[in-house]
Design an enzyme around this catalytic site. Structure first.
Site, mmCIF file in Angstrom:
data_model
loop_
_atom_site.group_PDB
_atom_site.id
_atom_site.type_symbol
_atom_site.label_atom_id
_atom_site.label_comp_id
_atom_site.label_asym_id
_atom_site.label_seq_id
_atom_site.Cartn_x
_atom_site.Cartn_y
_atom_site.Cartn_z
ATOM 1 N N LYS A 99 7.819 -5.519 1.896
ATOM 2 C CA LYS A 99 6.914 -5.265 3.225
ATOM 3 C C LYS A 99 7.332 -5.609 4.776
ATOM 4 O O LYS A 99 8.653 -6.536 3.923
ATOM 5 C CB LYS A 99 5.716 -5.809 3.344
ATOM 6 C CG LYS A 99 4.311 -5.537 2.398
ATOM 7 C CD LYS A 99 3.174 -6.019 3.247
ATOM 8 C CE LYS A 99 2.305 -5.054 2.284
ATOM 9 N NZ LYS A 99 1.625 -6.116 1.270
ATOM 10 N N GLU A 154 1.030 -9.499 -12.834
ATOM 11 C CA GLU A 154 0.644 -10.870 -11.856
ATOM 12 C C GLU A 154 -0.795 -10.662 -11.075
ATOM 13 O O GLU A 154 -1.690 -9.433 -11.634
ATOM 14 C CB GLU A 154 1.782 -10.698 -10.733
ATOM 15 C CG GLU A 154 1.553 -9.422 -9.337
ATOM 16 C CD GLU A 154 2.100 -10.495 -8.114
ATOM 17 O OE1 GLU A 154 1.664 -10.985 -7.647
ATOM 18 O OE2 GLU A 154 2.449 -9.085 -7.663
HETATM 19 N N1 PSU Z 1 3.618 -8.954 -0.691
HETATM 20 C C1 PSU Z 1 3.007 -8.297 -1.228
HETATM 21 N N2 PSU Z 1 1.606 -8.603 -1.796
HETATM 22 C C2 PSU Z 1 1.768 -9.334 -2.446
HETATM 23 C C3 PSU Z 1 2.795 -10.504 -2.778
HETATM 24 C C4 PSU Z 1 4.253 -10.503 -1.805
HETATM 25 O O1 PSU Z 1 3.028 -6.473 -0.415
HETATM 26 O O2 PSU Z 1 -0.003 -10.094 -3.366
HETATM 27 C C5 PSU Z 1 2.831 -11.795 -3.094
HETATM 28 C C6 PSU Z 1 3.189 -11.807 -4.878
HETATM 29 O O3 PSU Z 1 2.582 -12.426 -5.257
HETATM 30 C C7 PSU Z 1 4.442 -12.464 -4.316
HETATM 31 C C8 PSU Z 1 4.361 -13.725 -3.212
HETATM 32 O O4 PSU Z 1 5.282 -13.151 -5.484
HETATM 33 O O5 PSU Z 1 3.103 -12.480 -2.423
HETATM 34 C C9 PSU Z 1 4.808 -13.684 -2.468
HETATM 35 O O6 PSU Z 1 3.996 -15.812 -1.649
HETATM 36 P P1 PSU Z 1 5.708 -16.618 -0.973
HETATM 37 O O7 PSU Z 1 6.537 -15.084 0.486
HETATM 38 O O8 PSU Z 1 5.112 -17.393 -0.146
HETATM 39 O O9 PSU Z 1 6.066 -16.499 -1.511
#
Ligand code: PSU
Ligand code: MN
Length: 288
Positions: free
Chosen positions: A145, A9
């Site tokens: 996390k 990603e």
């Molecule tokens: N968790 C991490 N590092 C990240 C992300 C999540 O520890 O970089 C990123 C990933 O790309 C994940 C996104 O898909 O954040 C999720 O964002 P949201 O909660 O806005 O869907």
């Protein structure tokens, strides 16, 4: 047969880690996939074009440019129509991967149900979870996390029929820590075992992805107790700042990195590389 491929990603490159750690990480992820015998395809969007297999120059651009939009599923038509650059989240990376015929994807942590979402009318649930329910890709992660509500995240995945396997573990990992003490649906000892579950799912005609939860290496682990005060502070700040929608996760990640420093960045990199290796091994086992 074509070489097995692993998708990677780009949100972690543009929004997940600071420069230059992000660029070094992106390159090392690709090397780690190659060392496992598979071909990496880092996914992103440039001038509205969906790309699976960014060049090194394109990765440098996503690692350094200021205005790269974080693109989740709902943003896709906008960045394509307007020919914008975009960093793909887990949800969009999965979606683009399947369009390019890639079945395996390595990330760090998935998005999930945010703390307080259950009791909050403005609940924040990542689109990553719905994508796992719909799109046929194996996602290798280190859990999620603990800024998130991990029990609620696993409940959501269960409700939507997403199988969660632990890679050489019985419990769902909590990103920096090896265990959340929440059970996975099955423990797999090898890439071959993961491949067998994936093939069974496909033969059954079940839609959606498979989540492979691979704990951070022991040497790089940060104990949950050590990280929890920083999480509580970051979550509290996010709540009082009135942030919404896609801004919440990058804010929490950035604050957590500031509050926990170099050590958490090192841990983050270690688990990402570990996931790239396991994803490479799974792709090889599938021959896909
Ligand atoms: N968790 C991490 N590092 C990240 C992300 C999540 O520890 O970089 C990123 C990933 O790309 C994940 C996104 O898909 O954040 C999720 O964002 P949201 O909660 O806005 O869907
Ligand atoms: Mn969200």
């Amino acid at each position: 047969m074509s070489q097995p491929k692993v998708a990677l990603e780009s949100t972690v490159i543009s929004h997940g880690l600071p420069y230059p750690a992000n660029l070094e990480l992106a390159r090392r992820m690709e090397e780690t996939v190659r060392a496992a015998g598979a071909a990496p395809a880092t996914i992103g969007i440039l001038s509205g074009e969906l790309i699976a297999g960014l060049s090194d120059d394109q990765i440098v651009h996503l690692a350094t440019a200021q205005e790269v939009r974080k693109v989740s599923r709902r943003d896709l038509p906008i960045v394509v129509a307007r020919k914008l650059d975009g960093a793909t989240t887990v949800a969009t990376t999965m979606w683009i991967a399947q369009r390019f015929g890639i079945e395996v994807f390595a990330t760090g942590g998935i998005g999930g149900v945010h703390r307080g979402a259950g009791s909050n009318p403005s609940s924040d649930i990542s689109a990553d979870l719905q994508e796992l329910a719909q799109t046929p890709v194996i996602v290798v992660c280190a859990g999620a996390k603990a800024i998130l509500d991990l029990p609620a995240t696993l409940e959501y995945l269960e409700t939507h029929g997403v199988t969660v396997v632990g890679y050489q573990t019985d419990s769902f990992p909590a990103f920096y820590s090896r265990s959340s003490h929440l059970a996975v649906d099955a423990r797999c000892e090898s890439a071959a075992e993961v491949a067998a579950i994936w093939r069974a799912k496909r033969e059954l005609g079940l839609p959606g992805g498979l989540l492979v939860a691979n704990p951070i290496p022991l040497a790089d682990e940060i104990p949950a107790e050590a990280i929890e005060p920083a999480i509580l502070q970051a979550v509290e700040e996010a709540a009082t700042s009135g942030l919404r929608s896609a801004e919440v996760t990058p804010f929490l990640l950035a604050r957590l990195a500031e509050l926990t420093g170099e050590k958490s960045i090192r841990a983050n990199i270690a688990l990402l590389l570990n996931n790239a290796r396991v994803a490479g091994e799974i792709a090889v086992a599938l021959g896909s």
